[in-house]
Design a protein around this motif. Structure first.
Motif, PDB file in Angstrom:
ATOM      1  N   HIS A  13      -8.124   0.370   9.760  1.00 11.17           N
ATOM      2  CA  HIS A  13      -6.917  -0.565   9.776  1.00 11.17           C
ATOM      3  C   HIS A  13      -6.140  -0.327   8.846  1.00 11.17           C
ATOM      4  CE1 HIS A  13      -4.612  -4.247   9.874  1.00 11.17           C
ATOM      5  NE2 HIS A  13      -5.303  -4.768  10.718  1.00 11.17           N
ATOM      6  N   PRO A  14      -4.563  -0.040   9.168  1.00 16.97           N
ATOM      7  CA  PRO A  14      -3.898   0.305   8.240  1.00 16.97           C
ATOM      8  C   PRO A  14      -3.244  -0.779   7.262  1.00 16.97           C
ATOM      9  CG  PRO A  14      -2.755  -0.255  10.265  1.00 16.97           C
ATOM     10  CD  PRO A  14      -4.067  -0.386  10.495  1.00 16.97           C
ATOM     11  N   GLY A  15      -3.934  -2.019   7.399  1.00 16.91           N
ATOM     12  CA  GLY A  15      -3.403  -3.030   6.497  1.00 16.91           C
ATOM     13  C   GLY A  15      -2.002  -3.252   6.283  1.00 16.91           C
ATOM     14  N   PRO A  16      -1.665  -4.719   5.991  1.00 17.93           N
ATOM     15  CA  PRO A  16      -2.415  -5.728   5.658  1.00 17.93           C
ATOM     16  C   PRO A  16      -3.244  -6.388   6.709  1.00 17.93           C
ATOM     17  CG  PRO A  16      -0.104  -6.348   5.443  1.00 17.93           C
ATOM     18  CD  PRO A  16      -0.122  -4.940   5.735  1.00 17.93           C
ATOM     19  N   VAL A  17      -4.251  -6.980   6.463  1.00 16.60           N
ATOM     20  CA  VAL A  17      -5.163  -7.389   7.573  1.00 16.60           C
ATOM     21  C   VAL A  17      -4.809  -8.837   7.967  1.00 16.60           C
ATOM     22  CG1 VAL A  17      -7.475  -7.711   8.517  1.00 16.60           C
ATOM     23  CG2 VAL A  17      -6.794  -5.366   7.096  1.00 16.60           C
ATOM     24  N   ASN A  18      -4.771  -9.365   8.831  1.00 17.55           N
ATOM     25  CA  ASN A  18      -4.785 -10.812   9.288  1.00 17.55           C
ATOM     26  C   ASN A  18      -6.607 -11.087   9.553  1.00 17.55           C
ATOM     27  OD1 ASN A  18      -2.242 -11.709   9.265  1.00 17.55           O
ATOM     28  ND2 ASN A  18      -1.881 -10.434  11.085  1.00 17.55           N
ATOM     29  N   ARG A  19      -7.190 -11.288   8.368  1.00 23.66           N
ATOM     30  CA  ARG A  19      -8.687 -11.787   8.555  1.00 23.66           C
ATOM     31  C   ARG A  19      -9.063 -12.701   9.631  1.00 23.66           C
ATOM     32  NH1 ARG A  19     -12.488 -10.272   4.507  1.00 23.66           N
ATOM     33  NH2 ARG A  19     -11.288  -8.965   3.009  1.00 23.66           N
ATOM     34  N   GLY A  20      -9.854 -12.507  10.478  1.00 24.71           N
ATOM     35  CA  GLY A  20     -10.204 -13.501  11.485  1.00 24.71           C
ATOM     36  C   GLY A  20      -9.425 -13.260  12.949  1.00 24.71           C
ATOM     37  N   ARG A  61       0.916  -1.332  -0.166  1.00 21.93           N
ATOM     38  CA  ARG A  61       0.001   0.029   0.040  1.00 21.93           C
ATOM     39  C   ARG A  61       0.840   1.202   0.020  1.00 21.93           C
ATOM     40  NH1 ARG A  61      -1.798  -3.955   2.209  1.00 21.93           N
ATOM     41  NH2 ARG A  61      -4.036  -4.823   2.256  1.00 21.93           N
ATOM     42  N   THR A  62       1.858   1.288   0.947  1.00 20.73           N
ATOM     43  CA  THR A  62       2.545   2.518   1.086  1.00 20.73           C
ATOM     44  C   THR A  62       3.339   2.873  -0.090  1.00 20.73           C
ATOM     45  OG1 THR A  62       2.531   2.254   3.372  1.00 20.73           O
ATOM     46  CG2 THR A  62       3.817   3.835   2.381  1.00 20.73           C
ATOM     47  N   ARG A  63       4.085   1.880  -0.449  1.00 21.74           N
ATOM     48  CA  ARG A  63       4.897   1.989  -1.830  1.00 21.74           C
ATOM     49  C   ARG A  63       4.160   2.325  -3.051  1.00 21.74           C
ATOM     50  NH1 ARG A  63       9.984  -1.552  -3.869  1.00 21.74           N
ATOM     51  NH2 ARG A  63      10.293  -0.495  -5.975  1.00 21.74           N
ATOM     52  N   SER A  64       3.048   1.640  -3.371  1.00 25.22           N
ATOM     53  CA  SER A  64       2.426   1.962  -4.527  1.00 25.22           C
ATOM     54  C   SER A  64       1.533   3.299  -4.250  1.00 25.22           C
ATOM     55  CB  SER A  64       1.208   0.898  -4.578  1.00 25.22           C
ATOM     56  OG  SER A  64       1.574  -0.336  -4.900  1.00 25.22           O
TER      57      SER A  64
END
Length: 329
Positions: free
Chosen positions: A283-290, A61-64
């Motif tokens: 959430h800043p991401g990446p997310v650990n879903r669950g 996210r940050t780089r892109s």
């Protein structure tokens, strides 16, 4: 576009940001958000300038986001990947930075797993007497200024889309839940949110929230609270920020299991019932879903601002690059 004069040459930390600087970033980002909604999403404001993205650790996210922001401002971009660079042959980080300087770089966006690397590069640029701005894109467990600014922008534009400003968050209750110990995002958000006058409530297991955070901020309009159970932090909260469990930074087995963490600190629909009825989740991401957040809640636009944060990131990073680029002597 904000008319306040911008004098900050580097953006390395939010610890010394002034309310005027926060509002300048927010108002400038709002102008660029309007640009991004047009058919032609490009402006010539940084035409002829070179932005080098020097990322010494992985990022999506940050780089892109920084790369797109630079291109939307018509800057030329140089992208660095440590695994395919001369670092593998023994070149130092400062020599790498000076190589990009010799190529005519005007601004450097730095991410590194060790705290202090962006500051070291900025100090070297200053020592050399060159007008190269350095922007910290995340360094170790220190700070991540642009992430906190995009979080601030996301929240403020939700409250007032036309005029986002710092004072909108005065007396709002904002809970930050998760791996606070290892989080540079949390540290930057603590600075920005308490500067706004918000009540910031940190919640995590004791192993991920040491008592030293109680003294993290002083002389700010807002207040900071620590909780080792999640419910007091969530009670009547207006916004909930969840943080990723940074398993790659944990070497001391600070949690019994991810399942137990989710059971006691994971953000779910049921847990949000004690918040304000219109509570929003970030959430800043990446997310650990669950783990940090239930998968269904993450994808629910009634509560989740996660995708909005990603969109906000481009406008905020355009604002930072524009302000730094425009301040060059």
């Amino acid at each position: 576009m904000a008319t306040t004069t911008w004098t900050r040459h580097h953006v390395l930390s939010l610890a010394d940001f002034t309310p005027e600087e926060y509002n300048t970033v927010l108002q400038t980002a709002a102008s660029f958000r309007e640009v991004l909604s047009r058919r032609t999403k490009k402006v010539p404001t940084l035409q002829g300038q070179v932005v080098a993205n020097l990322f010494f650790e992985p990022s999506t996210r940050t780089r892109s986001s920084f790369e797109l922001a630079a291109k939307r401002l018509s800057a030329d971009t140089l992208n660095f990947a440590a695994s395919t660079s001369s670092l593998t042959k023994g070149e130092t980080i400062l020599d790498t930075a000076k190589t990009y300087l010799a190529m005519g770089t005007d601004m450097m966006v730095i991410r590194h797993r060790e705290a202090g690397v962006p500051q070291a590069i900025a100090s070297e640029m200053d020592r050399l007497g060159v007008r190269v701005g350095v922007l910290n894109a995340g360094d170790g467990q220190h700070e991540h200024p642009s992430q906190a600014l995009l979080d601030l922008f996301t929240i403020c534009t939700l409250i007032d889309p036309d005029r986002p400003r710092l004072e909108l968050l005065k007396d709002k209750k904002i809970a930050i839940v998760g791996d606070i110990l290892h989080s540079r995002v949390a540290r930057s958000n603590i600075w920005s949110l308490t500067a706004s006058g918000a009540e910031v409530h940190l919640a995590a297991p004791p192993t991920l929230l040491p008592q030293l955070f109680a003294e993290f901020v002083t002389d700010t309009p807002g207040k900071l609270f620590l909780h080792w159970q999640v419910e007091p932090a969530l009670q009547d909260a207006d916004f909930v920020m969840t943080l990723r469990l940074q398993k790659e930074r944990m070497t001391q087995y600070l949690l019994p299991s991810l399942r137990e963490y989710h059971q006691h600190f994971g953000i779910t629909r049921n847990r949000l019932r004690i918040c304000q009825s219109d509570v929003k989740v970030l959430h800043p991401g990446p997310v650990n879903r669950g783990v940090e957040i239930s998968s269904d809640l993450m994808d629910d636009p009634q509560f989740s601002l996660i995708q909005t944060q990603v969109t906000s990131g481009v406008a905020v990073r355009m604002a930072l690059l524009y302000l730094m680029g425009s301040s060059k002597a």
